[in-house]
Motif scaffolding. Structure first.
Motif, PDB file in Angstrom:
ATOM      1  N   ASP A  83      -1.653   2.116  -3.435  1.00 40.24           N
ATOM      2  CA  ASP A  83      -1.474   1.850  -4.853  1.00 40.24           C
ATOM      3  C   ASP A  83      -0.796   0.498  -5.080  1.00 40.24           C
ATOM      4  O   ASP A  83       0.345   0.419  -5.571  1.00 40.24           O
ATOM      5  CB  ASP A  83      -0.589   2.953  -5.462  1.00 40.24           C
ATOM      6  CG  ASP A  83      -1.360   3.719  -6.488  1.00 40.24           C
ATOM      7  OD1 ASP A  83      -2.487   3.319  -6.787  1.00 40.24           O
ATOM      8  OD2 ASP A  83      -0.815   4.728  -6.988  1.00 40.24           O
ATOM      9  N   GLU A  84      -1.492  -0.545  -4.720  1.00 34.51           N
ATOM     10  CA  GLU A  84      -0.952  -1.908  -4.784  1.00 34.51           C
ATOM     11  C   GLU A  84      -0.274  -2.176  -6.131  1.00 34.51           C
ATOM     12  O   GLU A  84      -0.842  -1.855  -7.187  1.00 34.51           O
ATOM     13  CB  GLU A  84      -2.082  -2.927  -4.602  1.00 34.51           C
ATOM     14  CG  GLU A  84      -2.706  -2.950  -3.222  1.00 34.51           C
ATOM     15  CD  GLU A  84      -3.724  -1.854  -2.960  1.00 34.51           C
ATOM     16  OE1 GLU A  84      -3.882  -0.958  -3.817  1.00 34.51           O
ATOM     17  OE2 GLU A  84      -4.360  -1.882  -1.899  1.00 34.51           O
TER      18      GLU A  84
ATOM     19  N   GLU B 121     -12.506  -2.764  -7.167  1.00 31.99           N
ATOM     20  CA  GLU B 121     -11.961  -2.128  -5.956  1.00 31.99           C
ATOM     21  C   GLU B 121     -11.372  -3.201  -5.033  1.00 31.99           C
ATOM     22  O   GLU B 121     -11.947  -4.288  -4.892  1.00 31.99           O
ATOM     23  CB  GLU B 121     -13.143  -1.443  -5.257  1.00 31.99           C
ATOM     24  CG  GLU B 121     -12.811  -0.755  -3.989  1.00 31.99           C
ATOM     25  CD  GLU B 121     -12.486   0.703  -4.219  1.00 31.99           C
ATOM     26  OE1 GLU B 121     -12.360   1.420  -3.234  1.00 31.99           O
ATOM     27  OE2 GLU B 121     -12.389   1.111  -5.397  1.00 31.99           O
TER      28      GLU B 121
ATOM     29  N   TYR C 169      -6.685  -4.257 -12.849  1.00 33.45           N
ATOM     30  CA  TYR C 169      -7.953  -4.803 -12.337  1.00 33.45           C
ATOM     31  C   TYR C 169      -8.913  -3.659 -12.060  1.00 33.45           C
ATOM     32  O   TYR C 169      -8.543  -2.698 -11.383  1.00 33.45           O
ATOM     33  CB  TYR C 169      -7.721  -5.572 -11.034  1.00 33.45           C
ATOM     34  CG  TYR C 169      -6.754  -6.722 -11.187  1.00 33.45           C
ATOM     35  CD1 TYR C 169      -7.135  -7.886 -11.839  1.00 33.45           C
ATOM     36  CD2 TYR C 169      -5.452  -6.639 -10.695  1.00 33.45           C
ATOM     37  CE1 TYR C 169      -6.250  -8.940 -12.003  1.00 33.45           C
ATOM     38  CE2 TYR C 169      -4.559  -7.691 -10.853  1.00 33.45           C
ATOM     39  CZ  TYR C 169      -4.964  -8.839 -11.503  1.00 33.45           C
ATOM     40  OH  TYR C 169      -4.088  -9.876 -11.662  1.00 33.45           O
ATOM     41  N   SER C 170     -10.141  -3.821 -12.547  1.00 33.01           N
ATOM     42  CA  SER C 170     -11.055  -2.688 -12.350  1.00 33.01           C
ATOM     43  C   SER C 170     -11.733  -2.769 -10.982  1.00 33.01           C
ATOM     44  O   SER C 170     -12.229  -1.788 -10.463  1.00 33.01           O
ATOM     45  CB  SER C 170     -12.096  -2.648 -13.468  1.00 33.01           C
ATOM     46  OG  SER C 170     -12.713  -3.913 -13.521  1.00 33.01           O
TER      47      SER C 170
ATOM     48  N   GLN D 156       0.838  -1.197   0.000  1.00 34.95           N
ATOM     49  CA  GLN D 156       0.000   0.000   0.000  1.00 34.95           C
ATOM     50  C   GLN D 156       0.866   1.237   0.000  1.00 34.95           C
ATOM     51  O   GLN D 156       2.007   1.144   0.442  1.00 34.95           O
ATOM     52  CB  GLN D 156      -0.930   0.013   1.224  1.00 34.95           C
ATOM     53  CG  GLN D 156      -0.172   0.147   2.542  1.00 34.95           C
ATOM     54  CD  GLN D 156      -1.024  -0.077   3.761  1.00 34.95           C
ATOM     55  OE1 GLN D 156      -1.984  -0.818   3.740  1.00 34.95           O
ATOM     56  NE2 GLN D 156      -0.671   0.555   4.857  1.00 34.95           N
TER      57      GLN D 156
ATOM     58  N   TYR E 175      -2.004  -2.520  -9.883  1.00 41.50           N
ATOM     59  CA  TYR E 175      -3.335  -3.125  -9.757  1.00 41.50           C
ATOM     60  C   TYR E 175      -4.442  -2.250 -10.331  1.00 41.50           C
ATOM     61  O   TYR E 175      -5.358  -2.738 -10.953  1.00 41.50           O
ATOM     62  CB  TYR E 175      -3.626  -3.442  -8.282  1.00 41.50           C
ATOM     63  CG  TYR E 175      -3.097  -4.793  -7.862  1.00 41.50           C
ATOM     64  CD1 TYR E 175      -1.835  -5.214  -8.247  1.00 41.50           C
ATOM     65  CD2 TYR E 175      -3.861  -5.652  -7.080  1.00 41.50           C
ATOM     66  CE1 TYR E 175      -1.340  -6.451  -7.860  1.00 41.50           C
ATOM     67  CE2 TYR E 175      -3.375  -6.892  -6.695  1.00 41.50           C
ATOM     68  CZ  TYR E 175      -2.121  -7.282  -7.082  1.00 41.50           C
ATOM     69  OH  TYR E 175      -1.644  -8.505  -6.708  1.00 41.50           O
ATOM     70  N   LYS E 176      -4.353  -0.943 -10.102  1.00 42.90           N
ATOM     71  CA  LYS E 176      -5.511  -0.134 -10.501  1.00 42.90           C
ATOM     72  C   LYS E 176      -5.642  -0.025 -12.027  1.00 42.90           C
ATOM     73  O   LYS E 176      -6.721   0.231 -12.523  1.00 42.90           O
ATOM     74  CB  LYS E 176      -5.508   1.234  -9.834  1.00 42.90           C
ATOM     75  CG  LYS E 176      -4.470   2.174 -10.276  1.00 42.90           C
ATOM     76  CD  LYS E 176      -4.667   3.504  -9.553  1.00 42.90           C
ATOM     77  CE  LYS E 176      -3.547   4.440  -9.942  1.00 42.90           C
ATOM     78  NZ  LYS E 176      -3.101   5.278  -8.877  1.00 42.90           N
ATOM     79  N   THR E 177      -4.550  -0.276 -12.753  1.00 47.25           N
ATOM     80  CA  THR E 177      -4.716  -0.276 -14.202  1.00 47.25           C
ATOM     81  C   THR E 177      -5.055  -1.679 -14.724  1.00 47.25           C
ATOM     82  O   THR E 177      -5.694  -1.825 -15.750  1.00 47.25           O
ATOM     83  CB  THR E 177      -3.466   0.272 -14.933  1.00 47.25           C
ATOM     84  OG1 THR E 177      -2.339  -0.478 -14.496  1.00 47.25           O
ATOM     85  CG2 THR E 177      -3.233   1.724 -14.664  1.00 47.25           C
TER      86      THR E 177
END
Ligand code: BG6
Length: 489
Positions: A380-381, A414, A411-412, A378, A407-409
């Protein structure tokens, strides 16, 4: 899902952890339809409150995480209607018997499982467990109790707590939470290791030079000084969160993913670790700082902290595992409050490429340019691997680049909060992510001699300014093992 009734009683319902983490996590599980249909929540605390007031209090911290989720408001209302409150003393069997009556009324004689979450200070764990197990256990289903650290201050007090709890509960009923084990990237650590051929064969002293476990927060102990001063950063973060990650990182391949098999391997690796000595650590404490027109109070200026406190708010340590896989590899830990950034990560620094052609031919300093695998827990994994790469163009110039899984790009969805995963596991009876008592003993025995020595010798922590990168001693400690902290490179 099961058709049995389920009640979750949050003991210490008006506390911060309950409000910020436990009720929202229960709601998230409810929203995702992970809970049995006959599910209720009870808040239990000393404060007098009606059911309505509890609902009002909980509703202030519930969110649907993503704003535009369908039916969020309706779901919240449905959840709140399942929440009830009972006010009572923590050491009163009579008050727990009243709670039992209320639970029975709602359970209507069906098979009913009861989970108690103790969100209370450790000095009342045993009283609550005694009263709850004697007066409010389920008559026809299971009864489980979730407890959260601090589990004592050292080997002796932790052993004492375990023995006291076991007077009233079987080990299988006790779920000791370390919320770092519920974090997505920590859960992924075993997947990364054991299901990727490119990593597991490299996971040893033959290819890994050192491993770093780094935790930093950009805020101090504001408001929590009373608790923190009695424990300090080594007990608050290292002996549990970082050591747990280390055990998962370094354990041998378990026979299976069953809870007992995984925990057996964790215990083995913990028992192979050397006990920490004074010379293996550096401790620090933050001091006040004025920055950008704002004044940040030092640790001992916090009104809840004694002004001559020597409690460390920062520590760096070098640990070793004396087994065939890890002999001689430094496992460095660093944890601190009031630093320049909030982050938790694992950094794996690999060895040099033997006889590297590009070291000789192009003068690159390969000592600095070895591969490094970073798992950012953490914020922003992410998982990224630092590699050496040719800069495109004529001629030959190398640079450091990242193979990056952000991860945020990728996997959509949360990412779930750690408490959601852990609560669900406790409800489902999955014990893999909870700490077994022998694991706890092994963890304490690594740190206890050091903690005692720090306290009896009254070792003074090195001061560092609020918002800085921490004491310079941490660099010297790493340098003794020929290591540079990856987060500062
Ligand atoms: C807790 C510590 O266990 O973890 C706190 O007691 C710390 O001092 C917290 O702030 C950090 O958790 P997270 O999930 O916010 O990184």
């Amino acid at each position: 899902q099961t058709e049995s009734n389920l009640s979750v009683t949050v003991v210490g319902a008006s506390g911060d952890l309950a409000k910020k983490k436990i009720f929202p996590a229960l709601f998230a599980l409810f929203y995702e339809d992970c809970l049995p249909p006959n599910f209720i929540v009870f808040g239990y605390a000393r404060t007098k409150m009606t059911d309505e007031e509890l609902r009002e209090m909980i509703s202030r911290t519930l969110t649907c995480r993503i704003d535009k989720r369908e039916n969020c408001g309706d779901k919240m209302e449905e959840f709140l209607q399942r929440c009830f409150y009972h006010s009572g003393q923590y050491d009163s069997e009579e008050h727990f018997a009243e709670l039992d009556e209320k639970l029975k009324q709602k359970e209507e004689g069906k098979v009913s499982n009861r989970l108690f979450y103790l969100s209370i200070p450790p000095n009342i764990f045993v009283d609550v467990v005694r009263c709850a197990s004697c007066k409010a256990s389920s008559g026809n289903g299971w009864t489980r109790v979730i407890v959260e650290k601090p589990f004592g201050r050292d080997s002796e007090s932790s052993g004492e707590l375990t023995r006291s709890l076991k007077q009233y509960l079987a080990e299988e009923q006790i779920f000791r939470i370390d919320h770092y084990l519920g974090k997505e990237l920590v859960e992924n650590l075993s997947v990364l290791r054991f299901s990727n051929l490119v990593f597991e064969p490299l996971w040893s002293r033959n290819y890994i030079r050192n491993v770093q476990f780094i935790f930093s927060e950009d805020f101090g102990t504001e408001g929590r000084g009373g608790y923190f001063d009695n424990y300090g950063i080594i007990r608050d973060i290292m002996q549990n969160h970082l050591l747990q990650i280390l055990a998962l990182f370094a354990m041998e391949t378990p026979v299976s993913l069953d809870a007992e098999d995984v925990r057996n391997e964790k215990v083995k690796v913990l028992r192979s670790m050397r006990k920490l000595r004074l010379e293996d650590v550096v401790i620090g404490q933050y001091k006040g700082q004025s920055k950008g027109g704002k004044t940040y109070l030092g640790y001992t200026e916090d009104p809840t902290v004694p002004n001559d406190s020597l409690t460390p708010t920062f520590a760096a340590a070098a640990l070793f595992i004396d087994n065939a896989r890890w002999d001689g590899v430094p496992f460095l830990m660093k944890a601190g409050k009031a630093l320049n950034t909030r982050r938790a990560e694992i950094r794996v620094q690999f060895r040099h490429v033997p006889g590297n052609l590009y070291k000789r031919n192009f003068g690159m300093d390969m000592d600095k340019a070895t591969n490094e695998l970073v798992l950012r827990v953490q914020p922003d994994e992410a998982i990224y691997l630092k590699i050496n790469n040719k800069v495109p163009g004529l001629g030959m110039r190398l640079d450091r680049s990242d193979l990056n899984l952000l991860y945020k790009t990728r996997y959509s969805k949360e990412i779930s909060d750690a408490y959601e995963r852990l609560l669900l596991d406790a409800i489902e009876g999955e014990r893999r992510l909870f700490i077994r008592s022998d694991e706890l003993d092994a963890a304490w025995s690594i740190f206890t001699p050091l903690l005692k020595e720090l306290e009896t010798k009254k070792i003074t922590p090195e001061l560092y300014p609020y918002g800085s990168r921490g004491p310079v001693g941490a660099h010297y400690l790493a340098a003794e093992y020929n290591v540079r902290w990856g987060d500062l490179a």
